[in-house]
Design a protein around this motif. Sequence first.
Motif, short mmCIF file in Angstrom:
data_model
loop_
_atom_site.label_atom_id
_atom_site.label_comp_id
_atom_site.label_asym_id
_atom_site.label_seq_id
_atom_site.Cartn_x
_atom_site.Cartn_y
_atom_site.Cartn_z
N SER A 1 60.44 49.43 71.09
CA SER A 1 61.04 48.84 72.25
C SER A 1 61.31 49.79 73.21
O SER A 1 61.86 51.15 72.83
CB SER A 1 62.04 47.99 71.75
N VAL B 1 63.16 45.95 75.50
CA VAL B 1 61.87 44.91 75.29
C VAL B 1 60.91 45.32 74.49
O VAL B 1 60.64 46.72 74.62
CB VAL B 1 61.62 44.86 76.75
N SER B 2 60.10 44.55 73.72
CA SER B 2 59.05 44.85 72.88
C SER B 2 57.98 45.63 73.76
O SER B 2 57.64 45.32 74.94
CB SER B 2 58.37 43.69 72.38
#
Lengths: 307, 494
Positions: free
Chosen positions: B62, B66-67
């Motif tokens: 991430s 956020v991925s």
Amino acid sequence: MNVLANSELWASTLALAIPIAYAALGGVMSERAGVVNVALEGMMATGAFAAVAVSAWSGNAWLGVLAALLCGALLSMLFAWATVYLRADHIVTGLAINILATGATGFLFNALYGPLGTPSNTPSLPRWVLPGIDQIPFLGKIVGHHEALVYLFFALLIALAWIFRRTATGLRWRAVGENPKAADAAGVPVLRVKFWAVVSAGAVAALGGASLSIGSLNSFSPHMVAGRGFIALAAVIFGAWAPLGAFLASLLFGFATALAFQLQSVSNIAKNLLLMLPYLVTVLALAGLVGRTSPPAADGQPYDPGR
Amino acid sequence: MSALLEVRQLTKRFGTLTALDHVDFDLLPGEVHALLGENGAGKSTFMNLLYGLLRPDSGSVSLEGVSYQPASPKDAVLAGVGMVHQHFMLIPALTVAENVALGDEPRRGFGIDLGSVEKKLAELAAEYHLEVNPRAKVADLSVGLRQRVEILKAFYRRARLLILDEPTALLTPQESQQLFRAVRAFQERGISVIFISHKLDEVQALSGRVTVLRRGQVVGTLTTDQTSPAELARLMVGRSLAPPVRPPSRPGPALLEVRDLQAQGLGPLGFQVRAGEILAVAGVEGNGQEALIAALAGWSRSQGEVLLDGRPLGRLGVRARAEAGLGLVPSDRQEDGLVLPLPVRDNLALRAYHRPPYSHSGVLDLPYWATHAETLVREFDVRPPDRRAPAAALSGGNQQKVVLARELAASPKVLVVSQPTRGLDIGASQFVYSKLLDLRAAGKAVLLVSLDLDEIFALADRIAVLYRGRLMGTVPSESATREGIGLMMLGQEA
């Protein structure tokens, strides 16, 4: 030296150079994008035939020019698909395209017109006169009146030089021909760029064929290209892979041809020896020059994005 | 502080090989985090995963919470990740500005707006100490400047995370210093850097933390100033590294004698290398090393005398010199040492293919080549142990083993080696060192041309210093100091 003072020699130098120069421009486009284009000869043959056939059928020479563009692009798609996507050897594929194009145009020509050859009412392109310029002594006779494709060539030359230097498309063409891996890493869709560069190159080279068949003449005959595609390839190299250079090199070959014609009428050297002149110039130009200019770094190398 | 990049249990397999095995890794904003490991430890795989060149088999990454799953370098760039490859991804025929803009060209009408690129480059240059002329052709730039262009390319695309893959491998010490200064400037502006290296001193000089990879696994993440080079080296190779054992030398008669040697950019100079001795030639790159190698190998014309075991080599060509007992490991193994597309077997036969037992009356004895190659591959531990593999498919260390195996198989009296461990990891370097020391113990003469002082002090009996094509002097290594040699390398009398 009377020969050189004859404006007709220089006018025909230009006229004879233009078909080669179109093909050479196509060669520059293709090779700068990294695809060695031996298929120029086939593109010219295709353009020459398509132009005559459509011009004869429609009665409009300009539709013939359009047909040459499209057929050149179409045949080039085959070439580009094989060399870019299938990573086939450029030289072998190019030679195959040439054989295909020469064979197919010869066959279709015979099938359509038989022994009578090109219909005599086939329209050819208009000759344009540059008002004012054609009145200039000597120079006017050289550049003042030519068939339309001669003048259009210069527009194309300028446009292409600008595209190469000043547009994103040109930058990408140059990049994929120099280092496709780096271009790939920078986010350039390498294969697509190469494909369309080769397709456009085919269209431009086919215009050279059209200027042969419906430009100066209004007829087609099988083998009429007679190695001009290969001379154009030499012009690409001699012109150091630049649009202007390729044009100037084409002029040299045009001059050799024009000179051969002129000398036939004023000397008693055997005609066939004189007609060798442009080919001899090709060999000499390349022998004296190759090695001193360098091609795009990745010219002729198929690119495999997976590796 | 929350991490910019969080890697959890990242795994990548190639067939049966697990290149990356459940790797955890964190990168803080503004942090310089070194990634240390031998060749083949998984550093490149890890970077290629982060840059979208490979897809992981399992695990997660991430970026700012956020991925992050880049499918291509383009995705990575859009997410603000930039990478400077070891082999630059630049196009030499284009200008700096064109290289930077490529793939993300600002348009103006139908054209490309290079003016705005130049303006942006000037701003970035001022901000990060990365000055370079935007209109220069990349082909005309030095390696150090090309690297700047690569970094600028990343910042032009608004990179917040910069991956530097062995950035100093090709730089001069001065260029390395400039790079370090720039990296500190990145740090001050909140840019995070992953710094891949196998040079321990650089890791120590630059990074806040260091993660050590070994065989695809993280063997530790340490705070750099609480560790030592010895600890890092031990983690990296999995065992303590003793310096190579060099028993006292008992030099015999001179096997290589050079008198008044002169060539383009070289000499006149003279020296001797005795049996059972390693003479090192130290010097800053470009002070005549390549000319010296070329003159000794017979690649180029030279004046003066070169005697091999008393026999003048004179105008003898490359092959005749080899037959006389001269072995050569050139500095550029890919260019001068190997024929990359040929299989290992053929590369091993390159030196002597023309005579028995390699060939008989002009007919190659390929079965002999195969058994010969098989033996050498085993003896030199070339991996993969496949004599049919093209040399190009081997890692740098294994390529060097092939060159070394070929040269040593001819039992040379004198071996000339140039930069034998450039680009090699510790394990492979140790192997090369042990082979050179074996040669010394066997009473041969070794001439070692090297830019690496550590290597020179580990191996040499005497050190000659080359400066502008001439020898500044020769000192026994016992009495030599780094400072003294360093001064001589700069052209000053020690």
